[in-house]
Motif scaffolding. Structure first.
Motif, PDB file in Angstrom:
ATOM      1  N   UNK A   1       0.743  -1.256   0.070  1.00 38.99           N
ATOM      2  CA  UNK A   1      -0.022  -0.082  -0.066  1.00 38.99           C
ATOM      3  C   UNK A   1       0.843   1.312   0.008  1.00 38.99           C
ATOM      4  N   UNK A   2       0.607   2.144  -1.090  1.00 39.49           N
ATOM      5  CA  UNK A   2       1.323   3.388  -0.951  1.00 39.49           C
ATOM      6  C   UNK A   2       0.334   4.479  -0.745  1.00 39.49           C
ATOM      7  N   UNK A   3       0.469   5.790  -0.723  1.00 39.39           N
ATOM      8  CA  UNK A   3      -0.508   6.790  -0.180  1.00 39.39           C
ATOM      9  C   UNK A   3      -1.588   6.707  -1.319  1.00 39.39           C
ATOM     10  N   UNK A   4      -1.488   6.338  -2.639  1.00 36.50           N
ATOM     11  CA  UNK A   4      -2.810   6.309  -3.429  1.00 36.50           C
ATOM     12  C   UNK A   4      -2.937   4.845  -4.184  1.00 36.50           C
ATOM     13  N   UNK A   5      -2.417   4.010  -3.918  1.00 38.24           N
ATOM     14  CA  UNK A   5      -2.429   2.622  -4.483  1.00 38.24           C
ATOM     15  C   UNK A   5      -2.197   1.694  -3.646  1.00 38.24           C
ATOM     16  N   UNK A   6      -2.960   0.454  -3.900  1.00 39.81           N
ATOM     17  CA  UNK A   6      -2.564  -0.827  -3.684  1.00 39.81           C
ATOM     18  C   UNK A   6      -1.898  -1.547  -4.885  1.00 39.81           C
ATOM     19  N   UNK A   7      -0.598  -1.382  -4.738  1.00 41.46           N
ATOM     20  CA  UNK A   7       0.427  -1.308  -5.925  1.00 41.46           C
ATOM     21  C   UNK A   7       0.887  -2.948  -5.827  1.00 41.46           C
ATOM     22  N   UNK A   8       0.410  -3.607  -7.211  1.00 38.52           N
ATOM     23  CA  UNK A   8       0.855  -5.255  -6.974  1.00 38.52           C
ATOM     24  C   UNK A   8       2.287  -5.029  -7.753  1.00 38.52           C
ATOM     25  N   UNK A   9       3.156  -6.042  -7.375  1.00 42.76           N
ATOM     26  CA  UNK A   9       4.501  -6.272  -7.985  1.00 42.76           C
ATOM     27  C   UNK A   9       4.919  -8.023  -7.731  1.00 42.76           C
ATOM     28  N   UNK A  10       5.951  -8.189  -8.705  1.00 48.05           N
ATOM     29  CA  UNK A  10       6.502  -9.449  -8.340  1.00 48.05           C
ATOM     30  C   UNK A  10       7.945  -9.247  -8.035  1.00 48.05           C
ATOM     31  N   UNK A  11       8.223 -10.132  -7.279  1.00 46.41           N
ATOM     32  CA  UNK A  11       9.877 -10.130  -6.583  1.00 46.41           C
ATOM     33  C   UNK A  11      10.589 -11.264  -6.759  1.00 46.41           C
ATOM     34  N   UNK A  12      11.833 -11.167  -7.102  1.00 47.22           N
ATOM     35  CA  UNK A  12      12.669 -12.125  -7.234  1.00 47.22           C
ATOM     36  C   UNK A  12      14.148 -12.058  -6.653  1.00 47.22           C
ATOM     37  N   UNK A  13      14.549 -13.055  -6.112  1.00 47.99           N
ATOM     38  CA  UNK A  13      15.924 -13.063  -5.446  1.00 47.99           C
ATOM     39  C   UNK A  13      15.766 -13.034  -3.669  1.00 47.99           C
ATOM     40  N   UNK A  14      17.054 -12.773  -3.288  1.00 47.61           N
ATOM     41  CA  UNK A  14      17.023 -12.589  -1.808  1.00 47.61           C
ATOM     42  C   UNK A  14      16.553 -11.211  -1.247  1.00 47.61           C
TER      43      UNK A  14
ATOM     44  N   UNK B   1      -6.475   1.810  -7.519  1.00 51.00           N
ATOM     45  CA  UNK B   1      -6.468   3.110  -6.541  1.00 51.00           C
ATOM     46  C   UNK B   1      -7.182   2.801  -5.363  1.00 51.00           C
ATOM     47  N   UNK B   2      -6.887   3.357  -4.136  1.00 52.52           N
ATOM     48  CA  UNK B   2      -7.323   3.173  -2.990  1.00 52.52           C
ATOM     49  C   UNK B   2      -8.471   3.975  -2.875  1.00 52.52           C
ATOM     50  N   UNK B   3      -8.791   5.177  -3.462  1.00 54.09           N
ATOM     51  CA  UNK B   3      -9.875   5.857  -3.335  1.00 54.09           C
ATOM     52  C   UNK B   3     -10.403   6.233  -4.732  1.00 54.09           C
ATOM     53  N   UNK B   4     -11.878   6.287  -4.928  1.00 56.09           N
ATOM     54  CA  UNK B   4     -12.510   6.736  -6.445  1.00 56.09           C
ATOM     55  C   UNK B   4     -12.337   8.207  -6.471  1.00 56.09           C
ATOM     56  N   UNK B   5     -12.021   9.105  -5.442  1.00 53.24           N
ATOM     57  CA  UNK B   5     -11.646  10.252  -5.625  1.00 53.24           C
ATOM     58  C   UNK B   5     -10.253  10.669  -6.258  1.00 53.24           C
ATOM     59  N   UNK B   6      -9.348   9.733  -6.232  1.00 60.87           N
ATOM     60  CA  UNK B   6      -8.105  10.101  -6.969  1.00 60.87           C
ATOM     61  C   UNK B   6      -8.050  10.065  -8.536  1.00 60.87           C
TER      62      UNK B   6
END
Length: 301
Positions: free
Chosen positions: A12-25, A71-76
């Motif tokens: 979660x960032x200030x405006x998004x539930x931001x999806x990502x993929x992660x690799x490695x240590x 987006x976290x808010x419909x207002x953004x």
């Protein structure tokens, strides 16, 4: 929705539930890989594991308007302006407690990487950017360009119209596949490869983010007021001082390499231009080995 062979996480960032993929240590050298329009993290499927095997912690986010990112808010405002892309990248690094990373991107992702490198250089160990200096000069965008360049930008002018917005909404899969073919004319991708990325375009905000992005960059749409300070800084066309490798696909159908890099002086640190024969616009997916090599070369500087 997104068809990923790797686990998808979110933060979660200030405006998004931001999806990502992660690799490695988790303690590896951080690298963030950023896709463009109309692509998604699948473009890094051969890049991210190789970098992880070389000791990197690799994060590959879904940009706003793509895949599971929401987006976290419909207002953004559903803005795709350059300041939003740069701010999202910085917010992602903050949320994942990444103090400093090597950034690599192309198209929209390259723009986000260039912006963070220019405005927050202390957060960037190195930059890999396709097509060089990727920060828009919106004030200059009103000036007509060479007819051949204007021809390549047809889709941007299409998006300036209500017909273009409706066309993207109704035909996003077909339209984006056409752009893939036009921009990478020598890349023989198949339907399955395209479908894996096209699933990310079903995001409910994809159309609005894309349309706003292409209208804002020509001054035809207002930006998010919360981002105006960043846009003012970008209007000054800030220099980039972090070590940089700039890729140009020699077969790029939308931004072919110029004979001379007119914005070379925007880079004030180590800078290397690398031309990629037989490669179009989608650099990491068409040239994964060259992309991996560039990131690792920056680590050795």
């Amino acid at each position: 929705m997104a068809q990923s062979p790797f686990p998808i996480r979110s933060v979660r960032t200030p405006v998004l539930e931001l999806a990502y993929e992660e690799h490695g240590a988790a303690d590896g050298d951080p690298v963030v890989l950023l896709h463009g329009f109309p692509y998604d993290p699948r473009c890094y499927d051969e890049v991210a594991p190789a970098l992880a095997a070389a000791g990197c912690r690799v994060v590959v986010p879904y940009l706003r308007g793509y895949g599971p990112t929401r987006f976290l808010s419909p207002e953004t405002p559903r803005s795709g302006q350059q300041a939003a892309l740069g701010r999202d990248l910085l917010d992602l690094m903050d949320a994942l407690a990444i103090p400093r990373a090597t950034l690599a991107g192309y198209d929209w992702g390259g723009r986000a990487a260039c912006i963070v490198a220019a405005l927050w250089p202390e957060r960037v160990a190195g930059l890999v950017t396709a097509t060089g200096y990727n920060i828009q000069d919106i004030a200059a965008s009103v000036r007509p360009q060479a007819p051949e360049t204007e021809h390549r930008y047809w889709y941007q002018y299409y998006f300036h119209t209500p017909r273009g917005r409706d066309g993207l909404a109704a035909n996003r899969a077909e339209l984006c596949k056409l752009l893939w073919r036009l921009w990478s004319p020598t890349w023989s991708f198949n339907d399955a490869t395209y479908a894996r990325s096209a699933a990310s375009f079903d995001n409910p905000d994809f159309v609005e983010v894309v349309i706003q992005s292409y209208r804002h960059r020509f001054g035809y749409a207002l930006g998010d007021p919360a981002l105006e300070e960043i846009e003012r800084a970008l209007a000054r066309q800030p220099t980039i001082g972090v070590p940089t490798i700039a890729f140009w696909g020699e077969d790029d159908g939308v931004t072919p390499p110029p004979a001379a890099d007119g914005k070379r002086l925007r880079f004030t640190g180590h800078y290397e231009r690398r031309l990629l024969p037989g490669v179009g616009h989608n650099v990491p997916q068409e040239a994964p080995e060259a992309t991996v090599a560039a990131v690792l070369d920056l680590r050795r500087l």
